[in-house]
Write an enzyme that holds these catalytic residues in place. Structure first.
Site, short mmCIF file in Angstrom:
data_model
loop_
_atom_site.label_atom_id
_atom_site.label_comp_id
_atom_site.label_asym_id
_atom_site.label_seq_id
_atom_site.Cartn_x
_atom_site.Cartn_y
_atom_site.Cartn_z
N ASP A 249 0.81 -1.22 0.00
CA ASP A 249 0.00 0.00 0.00
C ASP A 249 0.84 1.27 0.00
OD1 ASP A 249 -2.20 -1.73 0.16
OD2 ASP A 249 -2.08 -1.77 2.34
N LYS B 212 1.75 2.16 -5.10
CA LYS B 212 2.27 1.62 -6.37
C LYS B 212 1.30 1.91 -7.52
CE LYS B 212 2.42 -2.42 -4.38
NZ LYS B 212 2.17 -2.07 -2.96
N ALA C 190 -3.98 -7.86 -3.56
CA ALA C 190 -3.53 -6.50 -3.83
C ALA C 190 -4.73 -5.58 -4.00
CB ALA C 190 -2.69 -6.49 -5.11
N GLY C 191 -4.51 -4.31 -3.71
CA GLY C 191 -5.53 -3.30 -3.99
C GLY C 191 -4.78 -2.05 -4.40
N HIS C 192 -4.89 -1.68 -5.67
CA HIS C 192 -4.13 -0.54 -6.20
C HIS C 192 -5.10 0.56 -6.58
CE1 HIS C 192 -0.54 -3.34 -7.35
NE2 HIS C 192 -0.82 -3.34 -6.07
N THR C 193 -4.88 1.74 -6.02
CA THR C 193 -5.82 2.85 -6.21
C THR C 193 -5.25 3.88 -7.17
OG1 THR C 193 -6.30 2.51 -3.89
CG2 THR C 193 -7.27 4.46 -4.92
N THR D 250 -7.50 -1.31 1.00
CA THR D 250 -8.21 -1.21 -0.28
C THR D 250 -8.95 -2.51 -0.57
OG1 THR D 250 -6.36 0.15 -0.99
CG2 THR D 250 -7.85 -0.56 -2.70
N VAL E 34 2.45 14.07 -3.43
CA VAL E 34 1.89 14.90 -2.35
C VAL E 34 0.37 14.87 -2.32
CG1 VAL E 34 3.90 16.43 -2.14
CG2 VAL E 34 2.13 16.97 -3.83
N GLY E 35 -0.22 13.91 -3.00
CA GLY E 35 -1.68 13.76 -3.00
C GLY E 35 -2.04 12.59 -3.88
P1 GDP Z 1 -0.79 0.30 -3.52
O1 GDP Z 1 -1.36 -0.98 -3.04
O2 GDP Z 1 0.68 0.39 -3.30
O3 GDP Z 1 -1.17 0.62 -4.93
O4 GDP Z 1 -1.44 1.43 -2.60
P2 GDP Z 1 -3.00 1.58 -2.20
O5 GDP Z 1 -3.74 2.10 -3.39
O6 GDP Z 1 -3.51 0.34 -1.57
O7 GDP Z 1 -2.91 2.64 -1.05
C1 GDP Z 1 -2.36 3.91 -1.26
C2 GDP Z 1 -3.44 4.95 -0.92
O8 GDP Z 1 -2.85 6.22 -0.84
C3 GDP Z 1 -4.52 5.08 -1.97
O9 GDP Z 1 -5.73 5.43 -1.37
C4 GDP Z 1 -4.01 6.22 -2.86
O10 GDP Z 1 -5.04 6.90 -3.53
C5 GDP Z 1 -3.39 7.09 -1.82
N1 GDP Z 1 -2.24 7.89 -2.27
C6 GDP Z 1 -1.23 7.56 -3.13
N2 GDP Z 1 -0.30 8.53 -3.15
C7 GDP Z 1 -0.72 9.48 -2.29
C8 GDP Z 1 -0.17 10.72 -1.83
O11 GDP Z 1 0.92 11.12 -2.21
N3 GDP Z 1 -0.89 11.41 -0.91
C9 GDP Z 1 -2.09 10.98 -0.43
N4 GDP Z 1 -2.71 11.72 0.47
N5 GDP Z 1 -2.65 9.81 -0.83
C10 GDP Z 1 -1.95 9.08 -1.74
P1 IMO Z 2 -0.79 -4.18 -2.27
O1 IMO Z 2 -0.41 -4.64 -3.65
C1 IMO Z 2 -0.88 -4.76 2.06
C2 IMO Z 2 -0.65 -8.88 3.53
C3 IMO Z 2 -1.95 -9.27 4.21
C4 IMO Z 2 -1.45 -10.28 5.23
C5 IMO Z 2 -0.33 -10.98 4.47
C6 IMO Z 2 -0.74 -12.31 3.87
O2 IMO Z 2 -2.14 -3.54 -2.22
O3 IMO Z 2 0.28 -3.37 -1.65
P2 IMO Z 2 -2.33 -12.98 1.84
O4 IMO Z 2 -3.80 -12.74 1.62
O5 IMO Z 2 -1.47 -12.46 0.76
O6 IMO Z 2 -2.04 -14.42 2.16
O7 IMO Z 2 -1.99 -12.18 3.19
O8 IMO Z 2 0.08 -10.09 3.45
N1 IMO Z 2 -0.82 -8.34 2.17
C7 IMO Z 2 -0.86 -7.04 1.87
N2 IMO Z 2 -0.83 -5.96 2.67
N3 IMO Z 2 -0.94 -4.60 0.72
C8 IMO Z 2 -0.96 -5.67 -0.10
O9 IMO Z 2 -0.94 -5.55 -1.44
C9 IMO Z 2 -0.94 -6.96 0.47
N4 IMO Z 2 -0.95 -8.21 -0.03
C10 IMO Z 2 -0.86 -9.04 1.02
O10 IMO Z 2 -2.57 -8.18 4.82
O11 IMO Z 2 -0.85 -9.60 6.32
MG MG Z 3 -2.87 -1.69 -1.76
#
Ligand code: GDP
Ligand code: IMO
Ligand code: MG
Length: 433
Positions: free
Chosen positions: A20, A23, A46-49, A308, A423-424
């Protein structure tokens, strides 16, 4: 350095902490200059926003290149694919006017399929483990990778689209699992015929997307196209190099890219590490800089740190330079994108973990080992904070002096260039240095 220069020679994007890190946002930003985006590990854990024009989208299995009309997206062999989730995502995006078809998405025939009994096992194991559960996403990730290693009980995409083979496999595997699950967890039997019918239909829908993604990658590379490898999960969750056993079940560091993507090592030249300006973790496991207090709550609220994928509140803490530096070195990071810097606005002081001690003696670097991590004391360095909101800044020079100093100090500690500062959540809130 421009985003285009960063991509010169194809870029692997990898999370340096526990996931999180943003990415999705950074891959989406870089995808402006890319022709191919590849997911190579993990699955719907994974959860990518991404935030585009004021709208927020989350992907779990789809590469975020689906938001760029000219990009070809690949789900490679290293991913574990839940077809129900995949089509759920595709249908939800279609309802929002975003089209995902075989013209912009290909799935490897070698990719392993997440089946309902994998999810059942994941949930049953977690529930049975009581106090010592891993805190998985319960998406069936671990059991699917385990079947991949077992071989005789695995179902790959190639099997999913072969009706006769699927029927035999599902019949045998479900019969076997029913005995196991009843004995171990007291679960009622699953109906293999119903599972077969559902997955046969999913296989038919998936068939037009199925391809040799390795071939597509190699041809794209030879043709000089720009490829971005969209890492999922993160280095500290890597099954070999993360904080085992509190990790996921794949090699989700950059070290797993080549097997997971089916890409020749020479096809990747740049390794971009993504790290947030603090640390978070979802699920169990050691977290030396965790702040289970008002500071952690401040970060969670400002950073909207809720999962996410599962909606769970993320554990929050100070930036851990020892753990993150380990990731930078192990992954051969060539440049860094620092994200969520804006979340730290308003704090009087900001702490950085610059060292660990164990039994009163300094530890030399990071050890991804439970026994060591459980006992470490953290050494902090304190830096002055800044009050201003910074999401509207358009250049690094516009940041308050203390924010710039913080970035420069992290850069020093990582011994790697921080080339991007986010920064956002919006695409535009991205500063190049
Ligand atoms: P990922 O799994 O690495 O793709 O990250 P996630 O999407 O799960 O979580 C990152 C969160 O931070 C999401 O809600 C994004 O929209 C948010 N985000 C990413 N970059 C920034 C930033 O620079 N500032 C803020 N405030 N939010 C951000
Ligand atoms: P993104 O791509 C955050 C964590 C889970 C748990 C451990 C094992 O969004 O960054 P699993 O279901 O994979 O067997 O869970 O790994 N985990 C993550 N935490 N972001 C992720 O992906 C994750 N993928 C797995 O929360 O602790
Ligand atoms: Mg994520």
């Amino acid at each position: 350095m421009t985003a285009l220069e960063l991509l010169d020679g194809n870029a692997c994007i990898v999370g340096l902490q526990w996931g999180d890190e943003g990415k999705g946002k950074i891959v989406d930003f870089l995808a402006e200059n890319a022709q191919v985006i590849v997911r190579y590990c993990g699955g719907a854990n994974a959860g990518h926003t991404v935030n585009i024009g004021g709208k927020k989208y989350s992907t779990h299995l789809l590469p975020v290149g689906v938001f760029r009309p000219t990009v070809m997206n690949l789900i490679a062999n290293g991913v574990v694919l839940d077809p129900v989730k995949l089509f759920g995502e595709i249908d939800a995006l279609a309802a929002q006017g975003i089209s995902v078809t075989p013209a912009n998405l290909r799935v490897s025939y070698k990719t392993h399929v997440v089946m309902p009994y994998h999810q059942a096992e994941d949930a049953a194991r977690e529930s049975a483990a009581e106090g010592s559960s891993i805190g998985t996403t319960r998406r069936g990730i671990g059991p699917t990778y385990a079947d991949k290693a077992h071989r005789s009980t695995a179902i790959r995409v190639a099997d999913l689209i072969n009706e006769d083979r699927l029927k035999t496999r599902v019949g045998e595997i479900v019969t076997d699992r029913n005995v196991m699950f009843a004995a171990l967890y007291g679960l009622p039997p699953m109906d293999w015929k119903a599972i077969f019918e559902t997955y046969r239909a999913l296989g038919q829908r998936l068939a037009p997307f199925v391809d040799d993604t390795s071939r597509v990658l190699i041809d794209s590379w030879k043709a000089g196209k720009t490829i971005v490898f969209e890492g999922a999960n993160a280095n500290l969750l890597d099954v070999d190099h993360g904080t085992y056993p509190y990790v996921t079940s794949s090699n989700c560091s950059a070290l797993g890219l080549f097997t997971g993507a089916g890409a020749p090592p020479r096809s990747v030249n740049s390794f971009v590490g993504i790290m947030k300006a603090y640390c978070t973790r979802v699920g169990g496991g050691p977290f030396p800089t965790e702040q289970d207090n008002a500071t952690g709550e401040y970060i969670r609220t400002r950073g909207r740190e809720y999962g996410t994928t599962t909606g769970r509140p993320r554990r929050c803490g100070w930036f851990d330079a020892v753990a993150t530096r380990y990731s930078v070195e192990l992954n051969g990071i060539t440049s860094i994108a620092l994200t969520l810097l804006d979340v730290l606005s308003g704090l009087d002081e900001i702490k950085i973990c610059t060292g660990y001690t164990l039994n009163g003696k300094p530890l030399n670097g990071f050890r991804a080992d439970m026994d060591t991590l459980a006992g470490v004391e953290v050494v902090y360095e304190t830096m002055p904070g800044w009050k201003e909101e910074i999401s509207g800044c358009h250049a690094f020079a516009d940041l308050p002096a203390n924010a710039r100093r913080y970035v420069e100090r992290l850069e020093e500690l990582m011994e790697a260039k921080i080339a991007i500062v986010s920064v956002g959540p919006q695409r535009e809130a991205t500063l190049l240095r």
